[in-house]
Design a protein around this motif. Structure first.
Motif, PDB file in Angstrom:
ATOM      1  N   MET A   1       5.707  55.032  -4.400  1.00  0.00           N
ATOM      2  CA  MET A   1       4.768  53.936  -4.560  1.00  0.00           C
ATOM      3  C   MET A   1       4.643  53.198  -3.240  1.00  0.00           C
ATOM      4  SD  MET A   1       5.054  50.624  -7.036  1.00  0.00           S
ATOM      5  CE  MET A   1       6.244  49.753  -6.077  1.00  0.00           C
ATOM      6  N   GLU A   2       3.422  52.944  -2.830  1.00  0.00           N
ATOM      7  CA  GLU A   2       3.157  52.243  -1.585  1.00  0.00           C
ATOM      8  C   GLU A   2       3.077  50.747  -1.852  1.00  0.00           C
ATOM      9  OE1 GLU A   2      -0.500  52.040   1.545  1.00  0.00           O
ATOM     10  OE2 GLU A   2      -0.139  53.903   0.478  1.00  0.00           O
ATOM     11  N   ALA A   3       3.756  49.944  -1.031  1.00  0.00           N
ATOM     12  CA  ALA A   3       3.758  48.497  -1.224  1.00  0.00           C
ATOM     13  C   ALA A   3       2.371  47.931  -0.982  1.00  0.00           C
ATOM     14  CB  ALA A   3       4.759  47.833  -0.278  1.00  0.00           C
ATOM     15  N   GLN A   4       1.952  47.019  -1.850  1.00  0.00           N
ATOM     16  CA  GLN A   4       0.618  46.450  -1.747  1.00  0.00           C
ATOM     17  C   GLN A   4       0.614  45.037  -1.185  1.00  0.00           C
ATOM     18  OE1 GLN A   4      -1.930  46.675  -5.101  1.00  0.00           O
ATOM     19  NE2 GLN A   4      -0.883  48.425  -5.950  1.00  0.00           N
ATOM     20  N   ALA A  24      -6.196  40.765 -10.175  1.00  0.00           N
ATOM     21  CA  ALA A  24      -6.314  42.204  -9.880  1.00  0.00           C
ATOM     22  C   ALA A  24      -6.021  43.027 -11.132  1.00  0.00           C
ATOM     23  CB  ALA A  24      -5.361  42.574  -8.747  1.00  0.00           C
ATOM     24  N   LEU A  25      -5.050  42.605 -11.917  1.00  0.00           N
ATOM     25  CA  LEU A  25      -4.741  43.325 -13.154  1.00  0.00           C
ATOM     26  C   LEU A  25      -5.918  43.252 -14.131  1.00  0.00           C
ATOM     27  CD1 LEU A  25      -1.029  42.257 -13.598  1.00  0.00           C
ATOM     28  CD2 LEU A  25      -1.873  44.568 -13.200  1.00  0.00           C
ATOM     29  N   LYS A  26      -6.550  42.091 -14.214  1.00  0.00           N
ATOM     30  CA  LYS A  26      -7.710  41.952 -15.096  1.00  0.00           C
ATOM     31  C   LYS A  26      -8.853  42.856 -14.633  1.00  0.00           C
ATOM     32  CE  LYS A  26      -6.804  37.189 -16.503  1.00  0.00           C
ATOM     33  NZ  LYS A  26      -7.275  35.795 -16.380  1.00  0.00           N
ATOM     34  N   GLN A  27      -9.047  42.938 -13.324  1.00  0.00           N
ATOM     35  CA  GLN A  27     -10.101  43.808 -12.803  1.00  0.00           C
ATOM     36  C   GLN A  27      -9.794  45.274 -13.097  1.00  0.00           C
ATOM     37  OE1 GLN A  27     -10.465  42.807  -8.684  1.00  0.00           O
ATOM     38  NE2 GLN A  27     -11.419  40.829  -9.103  1.00  0.00           N
ATOM     39  N   ASN A  28      -8.533  45.657 -12.979  1.00  0.00           N
ATOM     40  CA  ASN A  28      -8.149  47.031 -13.298  1.00  0.00           C
ATOM     41  C   ASN A  28      -8.305  47.315 -14.791  1.00  0.00           C
ATOM     42  OD1 ASN A  28      -7.365  48.347 -10.808  1.00  0.00           O
ATOM     43  ND2 ASN A  28      -5.763  46.814 -10.680  1.00  0.00           N
ATOM     44  N   PHE A  29      -8.063  46.315 -15.620  1.00  0.00           N
ATOM     45  CA  PHE A  29      -8.274  46.477 -17.056  1.00  0.00           C
ATOM     46  C   PHE A  29      -9.758  46.669 -17.352  1.00  0.00           C
ATOM     47  CE2 PHE A  29      -9.341  44.321 -21.091  1.00  0.00           C
ATOM     48  CZ  PHE A  29      -8.745  45.205 -21.967  1.00  0.00           C
ATOM     49  N   GLN A  30     -10.599  45.868 -16.713  1.00  0.00           N
ATOM     50  CA  GLN A  30     -12.042  45.985 -16.921  1.00  0.00           C
ATOM     51  C   GLN A  30     -12.573  47.324 -16.415  1.00  0.00           C
ATOM     52  OE1 GLN A  30     -13.572  42.488 -15.034  1.00  0.00           O
ATOM     53  NE2 GLN A  30     -13.204  41.201 -16.810  1.00  0.00           N
ATOM     54  N   ALA A  31     -11.927  47.857 -15.394  1.00  0.00           N
ATOM     55  CA  ALA A  31     -12.339  49.162 -14.861  1.00  0.00           C
ATOM     56  C   ALA A  31     -11.816  50.312 -15.716  1.00  0.00           C
ATOM     57  CB  ALA A  31     -11.856  49.315 -13.420  1.00  0.00           C
ATOM     58  N   ARG A  33      -8.565  51.225 -16.088  1.00  0.00           N
ATOM     59  CA  ARG A  33      -7.381  51.900 -15.549  1.00  0.00           C
ATOM     60  C   ARG A  33      -6.135  51.643 -16.385  1.00  0.00           C
ATOM     61  NH1 ARG A  33      -9.634  49.640 -10.677  1.00  0.00           N
ATOM     62  NH2 ARG A  33     -10.850  51.258  -9.646  1.00  0.00           N
ATOM     63  N   ILE A  34      -6.091  50.506 -17.083  1.00  0.00           N
ATOM     64  CA  ILE A  34      -4.941  50.193 -17.931  1.00  0.00           C
ATOM     65  C   ILE A  34      -5.449  49.712 -19.286  1.00  0.00           C
ATOM     66  CG2 ILE A  34      -3.309  49.667 -16.074  1.00  0.00           C
ATOM     67  CD1 ILE A  34      -3.919  46.752 -16.364  1.00  0.00           C
ATOM     68  N   LYS A  35      -4.593  49.809 -20.294  1.00  0.00           N
ATOM     69  CA  LYS A  35      -4.951  49.412 -21.653  1.00  0.00           C
ATOM     70  C   LYS A  35      -4.527  47.974 -21.900  1.00  0.00           C
ATOM     71  CE  LYS A  35      -4.733  54.059 -23.365  1.00  0.00           C
ATOM     72  NZ  LYS A  35      -4.042  55.044 -24.131  1.00  0.00           N
ATOM     73  N   ALA A  36      -4.955  47.415 -23.025  1.00  0.00           N
ATOM     74  CA  ALA A  36      -4.724  46.000 -23.330  1.00  0.00           C
ATOM     75  C   ALA A  36      -3.238  45.675 -23.441  1.00  0.00           C
ATOM     76  CB  ALA A  36      -5.448  45.613 -24.613  1.00  0.00           C
ATOM     77  N   ASP A  37      -2.455  46.518 -24.125  1.00  0.00           N
ATOM     78  CA  ASP A  37      -1.032  46.222 -24.258  1.00  0.00           C
ATOM     79  C   ASP A  37      -0.322  46.321 -22.919  1.00  0.00           C
ATOM     80  OD1 ASP A  37      -1.519  48.946 -24.244  1.00  0.00           O
ATOM     81  OD2 ASP A  37       0.189  49.430 -25.533  1.00  0.00           O
ATOM     82  N   LEU A  62      -1.518  51.466  -9.453  1.00  0.00           N
ATOM     83  CA  LEU A  62      -2.884  50.947  -9.432  1.00  0.00           C
ATOM     84  C   LEU A  62      -3.384  50.960  -7.996  1.00  0.00           C
ATOM     85  CD1 LEU A  62      -2.558  47.927 -11.862  1.00  0.00           C
ATOM     86  CD2 LEU A  62      -3.626  50.124 -12.307  1.00  0.00           C
ATOM     87  N   PRO A  63      -4.695  51.017  -7.790  1.00  0.00           N
ATOM     88  CA  PRO A  63      -5.214  51.036  -6.418  1.00  0.00           C
ATOM     89  C   PRO A  63      -4.885  49.735  -5.697  1.00  0.00           C
ATOM     90  CG  PRO A  63      -7.004  50.871  -8.004  1.00  0.00           C
ATOM     91  CD  PRO A  63      -5.751  51.079  -8.780  1.00  0.00           C
TER      92      PRO A  63
END
Length: 171
Positions: A1-4, A24-31, A33-37, A62-63
């Motif tokens: 994993m690359e440090a962000q 960022a997590l919310k944006q990844n959810f909207q895209a 990439r991740i589920k609600a739980d 995540l990106p």
């Protein structure tokens, strides 16, 4: 994993860093990439993160949050005021940066007026008629008014007083 986040994962994270991670997590959810739980679990990790390494754990697989900087670092540079050229001999004052436009203030007058006039309807019934008009106008003007409850209560009180006066005058 690359440090962000930061070259040193042991550096302490600030509240602003945790908020950026949550966004960022919310944006990844909207895209998708991740589920609600998984989103709720990762938000919990991000909000409880003490170091940038903890934030990296919340952002795992995540990106990156933002593109690489000029030196390969992934942290955000502090905001700087735009510099304006100043003619010789004049002092330079910071240029104010306009803020984002604010949402227009919603009016609360019609719904509240309908409520007050509905309460005052016992005087002679005339305030109840005006309160009825204000309540209807408040409900049909905007769908998501802040004073919608007052408008509904004003309508109910106005109708109640008008019915009472109609019964009293009819007998």
């Amino acid at each position: 994993m690359e440090a962000q986040w930061w070259p040193n994962a042991n550096s302490l994270a600030a509240d602003a860093d945790r908020e950026r991670a949550v966004e960022a997590l919310k944006q990844n959810f909207q895209a998708g990439r991740i589920k609600a739980d998984e989103l709720s679990d990762r938000i919990g990790l991000a909000l409880n993160a003490r170091t940038f390494g903890d934030l990296d754990n919340a952002m795992e697989n995540l990106p990156p949050l933002r593109p690489l900087g000029s030196m390969g670092e992934r942290f955000v540079q502090p905001f700087q005021q735009p510099q304006v050229p100043v003619p010789y001999g004049q002092t330079m004052y910071p240029v104010p940066v306009p803020l984002s436009p604010t949402a227009p203030q919603r009016r609360k007058r019609l719904g509240l007026s309908a409520f007050v006039l509905g309460l005052c309807g016992f005087l002679c019934g005339a305030p109840a008629v005006v309160g009825l008009g204000f309540g209807v106008a408040a409900l049909f003007e905007e769908e998501d008014r802040e004073d919608r409850g007052y408008a509904i209560a004003g309508l109910a009180m106005s109708v109640l007083w008008l019915v009472i006066f109609a019964i009293v005058w009819a007998t």
